[in-house]
Design a protein around this motif. Sequence first.
Motif, mmCIF file in Angstrom:
data_model
loop_
_atom_site.group_PDB
_atom_site.id
_atom_site.type_symbol
_atom_site.label_atom_id
_atom_site.label_comp_id
_atom_site.label_asym_id
_atom_site.label_seq_id
_atom_site.Cartn_x
_atom_site.Cartn_y
_atom_site.Cartn_z
ATOM 1 N N SER A 18 16.759 14.755 42.457
ATOM 2 C CA SER A 18 16.560 13.411 43.003
ATOM 3 C C SER A 18 17.441 12.417 42.266
ATOM 4 O O SER A 18 17.562 12.479 41.037
ATOM 5 C CB SER A 18 15.107 12.999 42.889
ATOM 6 O OG SER A 18 14.956 11.655 43.277
ATOM 7 N N GLY A 67 9.601 8.638 46.862
ATOM 8 C CA GLY A 67 8.422 9.227 46.242
ATOM 9 C C GLY A 67 8.759 10.136 45.057
ATOM 10 O O GLY A 67 7.875 10.806 44.533
ATOM 11 N N THR A 68 10.008 10.176 44.664
ATOM 12 C CA THR A 68 10.413 10.988 43.510
ATOM 13 C C THR A 68 11.046 10.099 42.458
ATOM 14 O O THR A 68 11.383 8.953 42.714
ATOM 15 C CB THR A 68 11.421 12.082 43.915
ATOM 16 O OG1 THR A 68 12.600 11.467 44.420
ATOM 17 C CG2 THR A 68 10.825 13.027 44.938
ATOM 18 N N VAL A 69 11.221 10.650 41.304
ATOM 19 C CA VAL A 69 11.842 9.956 40.185
ATOM 20 C C VAL A 69 13.214 10.574 39.948
ATOM 21 O O VAL A 69 13.399 11.781 40.137
ATOM 22 C CB VAL A 69 10.971 10.115 38.914
ATOM 23 C CG1 VAL A 69 11.584 9.406 37.725
ATOM 24 C CG2 VAL A 69 9.561 9.619 39.166
ATOM 25 N N VAL A 93 15.392 10.737 47.306
ATOM 26 C CA VAL A 93 14.208 11.126 48.072
ATOM 27 C C VAL A 93 13.073 10.181 47.692
ATOM 28 O O VAL A 93 12.699 10.111 46.519
ATOM 29 C CB VAL A 93 13.818 12.598 47.781
ATOM 30 C CG1 VAL A 93 12.540 12.975 48.505
ATOM 31 C CG2 VAL A 93 14.951 13.530 48.139
ATOM 32 N N ARG A 151 11.078 18.518 35.859
ATOM 33 C CA ARG A 151 12.182 17.713 35.325
ATOM 34 C C ARG A 151 13.441 18.583 35.249
ATOM 35 O O ARG A 151 13.381 19.737 34.832
ATOM 36 C CB ARG A 151 11.808 17.204 33.938
ATOM 37 C CG ARG A 151 12.727 16.196 33.371
ATOM 38 C CD ARG A 151 12.266 14.804 33.793
ATOM 39 N NE ARG A 151 13.266 13.832 33.325
ATOM 40 C CZ ARG A 151 13.829 12.948 34.101
ATOM 41 N NH1 ARG A 151 13.479 12.852 35.362
ATOM 42 N NH2 ARG A 151 14.717 12.107 33.631
ATOM 43 N N GLU A 183 14.314 14.478 38.931
ATOM 44 C CA GLU A 183 13.251 15.391 39.314
ATOM 45 C C GLU A 183 13.814 16.428 40.297
ATOM 46 O O GLU A 183 14.629 16.106 41.151
ATOM 47 C CB GLU A 183 12.152 14.580 39.990
ATOM 48 C CG GLU A 183 10.841 15.281 40.135
ATOM 49 C CD GLU A 183 9.776 14.325 40.665
ATOM 50 O OE1 GLU A 183 9.513 14.367 41.883
ATOM 51 O OE2 GLU A 183 9.235 13.549 39.856
ATOM 52 N N ILE A 199 9.307 22.488 42.410
ATOM 53 C CA ILE A 199 9.642 21.155 42.912
ATOM 54 C C ILE A 199 8.781 20.151 42.158
ATOM 55 O O ILE A 199 7.570 20.337 42.010
ATOM 56 C CB ILE A 199 9.411 21.075 44.434
ATOM 57 C CG1 ILE A 199 10.420 21.996 45.126
ATOM 58 C CG2 ILE A 199 9.523 19.641 44.934
ATOM 59 C CD1 ILE A 199 10.250 22.131 46.617
ATOM 60 N N GLY A 200 9.430 19.128 41.650
ATOM 61 C CA GLY A 200 8.738 18.117 40.850
ATOM 62 C C GLY A 200 8.962 18.288 39.359
ATOM 63 O O GLY A 200 8.679 17.377 38.579
ATOM 64 N N ILE A 222 14.041 18.490 43.491
ATOM 65 C CA ILE A 222 13.522 18.299 44.843
ATOM 66 C C ILE A 222 13.685 19.556 45.703
ATOM 67 O O ILE A 222 13.064 19.674 46.748
ATOM 68 C CB ILE A 222 14.191 17.098 45.536
ATOM 69 C CG1 ILE A 222 15.715 17.249 45.538
ATOM 70 C CG2 ILE A 222 13.762 15.802 44.860
ATOM 71 C CD1 ILE A 222 16.458 16.181 46.311
#
Length: 185
Positions: A179, A150-152, A148, A134, A155, A131-132, A157
């Motif tokens: 995301s 707080g995400t880019v 979501v 790319r 990304e 998670i997180g 999730i």
Amino acid sequence: MADPKEEQFLDDVESAEADYADVDIDDEAIEVDSLRAERDEFKDKYMRALAEADNARKRAAKDRQEAQAYGGTRIARDLLPVYDNLNRALLAAKDSADTASNALVEGVELTLKELLAVFDRHGVTRLTPEIGDRFDPKMHEAMFEAPVPGTVAGEIIQVSAEGFMLHDRLLRPAQVGVSSMPAAK
């Protein structure tokens, strides 16, 4: 009376024979040139046949290597759901508070470990995105997109299922949630 030029022609037999001797030499030269051209043509055909045979040998060796490396692709793909089901059973059993299933959990863990060892021996490796990470469309399959906080965008999730590679070929992409959070303004 006869013309002196004509008489000279009749008297010069040796020069006429010399002219005909040159004709024989010319015929031989033409025949030698023809034979040389034919020889060169056969030599060219021979060299092309050698090159074609060498190329066929190299293609066969490459095909043999690929068959050895990737021949198990179908069975490996067929075993991936077995891995998924064992993994799910293990997670479900660990979530359960039932102490009677400890032997079952241990058996499933050992079976899963053996399956992974077989995969490893045959060049099948797991793709385990975090998670997180790319999103990579070459390695991942987006199952859904969700905004979501707080995400880019782009990304990972959520990881729904791990992916698998056979040597350098993708057997199954990792199934992930991505995301779609718009960029902050």
